[in-house]
Design an enzyme around this catalytic site. Structure first.
Site, mmCIF file in Angstrom:
data_model
loop_
_atom_site.group_PDB
_atom_site.id
_atom_site.type_symbol
_atom_site.label_atom_id
_atom_site.label_comp_id
_atom_site.label_asym_id
_atom_site.label_seq_id
_atom_site.Cartn_x
_atom_site.Cartn_y
_atom_site.Cartn_z
ATOM 1 N N GLU A 100 38.135 36.229 40.399
ATOM 2 C CA GLU A 100 38.223 37.677 40.618
ATOM 3 C C GLU A 100 37.109 38.422 39.890
ATOM 4 O OE1 GLU A 100 39.822 39.039 42.756
ATOM 5 O OE2 GLU A 100 41.393 37.623 43.273
ATOM 6 N N HIS B 66 33.583 43.289 46.948
ATOM 7 C CA HIS B 66 34.368 42.314 46.183
ATOM 8 C C HIS B 66 34.836 41.166 47.089
ATOM 9 C CE1 HIS B 66 37.564 41.085 43.250
ATOM 10 N NE2 HIS B 66 38.165 40.733 44.363
ATOM 11 N N GLU B 67 35.384 41.508 48.238
ATOM 12 C CA GLU B 67 35.911 40.472 49.140
ATOM 13 C C GLU B 67 34.797 39.581 49.683
ATOM 14 O OE1 GLU B 67 39.022 39.833 49.343
ATOM 15 O OE2 GLU B 67 39.409 41.516 48.026
ATOM 16 N N HIS C 174 33.795 36.932 47.194
ATOM 17 C CA HIS C 174 34.555 35.680 47.237
ATOM 18 C C HIS C 174 33.959 34.727 48.284
ATOM 19 C CE1 HIS C 174 37.885 36.551 44.567
ATOM 20 N NE2 HIS C 174 38.270 37.626 45.237
HETATM 21 ZN ZN LIG Z 1 39.665 39.294 44.831
#
Ligand SMILES: [Zn+2]
Length: 288
Positions: free
Chosen positions: A209, A157-158, A161
């Site tokens: 997100e 997830h990170e 980004h």
């Molecule tokens: Zn996030």
């Protein structure tokens, strides 16, 4: 999940950036038809395709600047923490990153400066990846990730980004087209201090997100981690909510929306997972 230090509010900061910038330049600017200019520039060379989602993102900054600005913020942030890189858990962190990074790097046109540290902070349930690939995991998140695959959910997830370039995309949106154009023209010093905050320390928006969830799910699958691990992980995170939710949940989408998207994407993720593990046997630590 974002770094904790120096959190600021989006609108006042963007306004202050513009004000500071105009003052430094010593002249007023004629208001621009930013949307019109954005569309025009989008037709030239400023639209980038986001990995896996295929979204066309408007980003005026060159990707090399993600690396430069992220590295600057990383140095500042690590100066104020206690590292735990000699702890046994750090080896697991490196195993996860070593598997996720090739999948992520394959999605971007330049080599990021990937680096990760484990931070000794058992009270902080957090992790992040700055623009350009500099990462940190706080020891406080390890009881929630539970195992290597759970950590792959978070770091996928990170990293999502970072490879979607959410930081510089937001900078393009918030600081303003004209200022970014001046920045590209060489006025880096005028903006650098504010840019660090805009790039790194603001909470992400809900759409970003969900996009990071999407990208992270595909990255972990391609790295040979069972993507089905993502759903129980986010459910565990949600259970930590309440009156004082962990940092990483403070701006995240609703649990219901998040889980629904993950489930909708699961067939594609499982295809990628099986392609990455053709024998059906998951790699070490990837399946329960
Ligand atoms: Zn996030």
């Amino acid at each position: 999940m974002r770094a904790r230090a120096r959190r600021i509010q989006p609108s006042p900061t963007a306004s202050r950036s513009a004000a500071v910038y105009r003052k430094a330049r010593g002249r007023r600017r004629r208001p621009l038809g930013a949307a019109t200019l954005a569309v025009a520039l989008c037709g030239l060379a400023s639209c980038v395709t986001t990995p896996f989602t295929g979204r066309q993102a408007f980003n005026l900054l060159p990707i090399e600047d993600d690396k430069q600005l992220g590295a600057q913020a990383y140095e500042e942030t690590l100066a104020g923490v206690k590292l735990a890189d000699s702890r046994p858990e750090a080896a697991m962190v490196h195993r996860v990153i070593d598997r996720l990074v090739p999948a992520a790097q394959a999605q971007i046109p330049v080599q990021f400066d990937w680096e990760v540290h484990l931070i000794d902070d058992p009270k902080t349930v957090n992790a992040w990846c700055m623009p350009g690939g500099k990462m940190a995991v706080y020891t406080g998140i390890l009881p929630v990730t539970e195992d290597e695959a759970g950590l792959a959910v978070v770091m996928g997830h990170e990293i999502g980004h970072a490879i979607a370039r959410h930081g510089t995309e937001r900078m393009t949106q918030q600081v303003g087209v004209q200022i970014v154009l001046d920045y590209i023209a060489g006025d880096y010093a005028q903006l650098a201090g504010e840019a660090t905050q805009l790039l790194v320390f603001l909470p992400w928006g809900r759409k970003q997100e969900l996009e990071a969830d999407h990208i992270g799910l595909m990255l972990m699958a391609e790295a040979g981690y069972d993507p089905r691990t993502a759903v129980p992980f986010w459910e565990r995170m949600a259970s930590l909510g309440g009156d004082a939710p962990p940092e990483l949940l403070s701006t995240h989408p609703s649990d219901q929306h998040r889980i629904a998207q993950l489930q909708a994407l699961m067939p594609e993720a499982l295809q990628r997972y099986k392609a990455a593990s053709p024998s059906g046997a998951a790699k070490s630590g990837s399946a329960k």
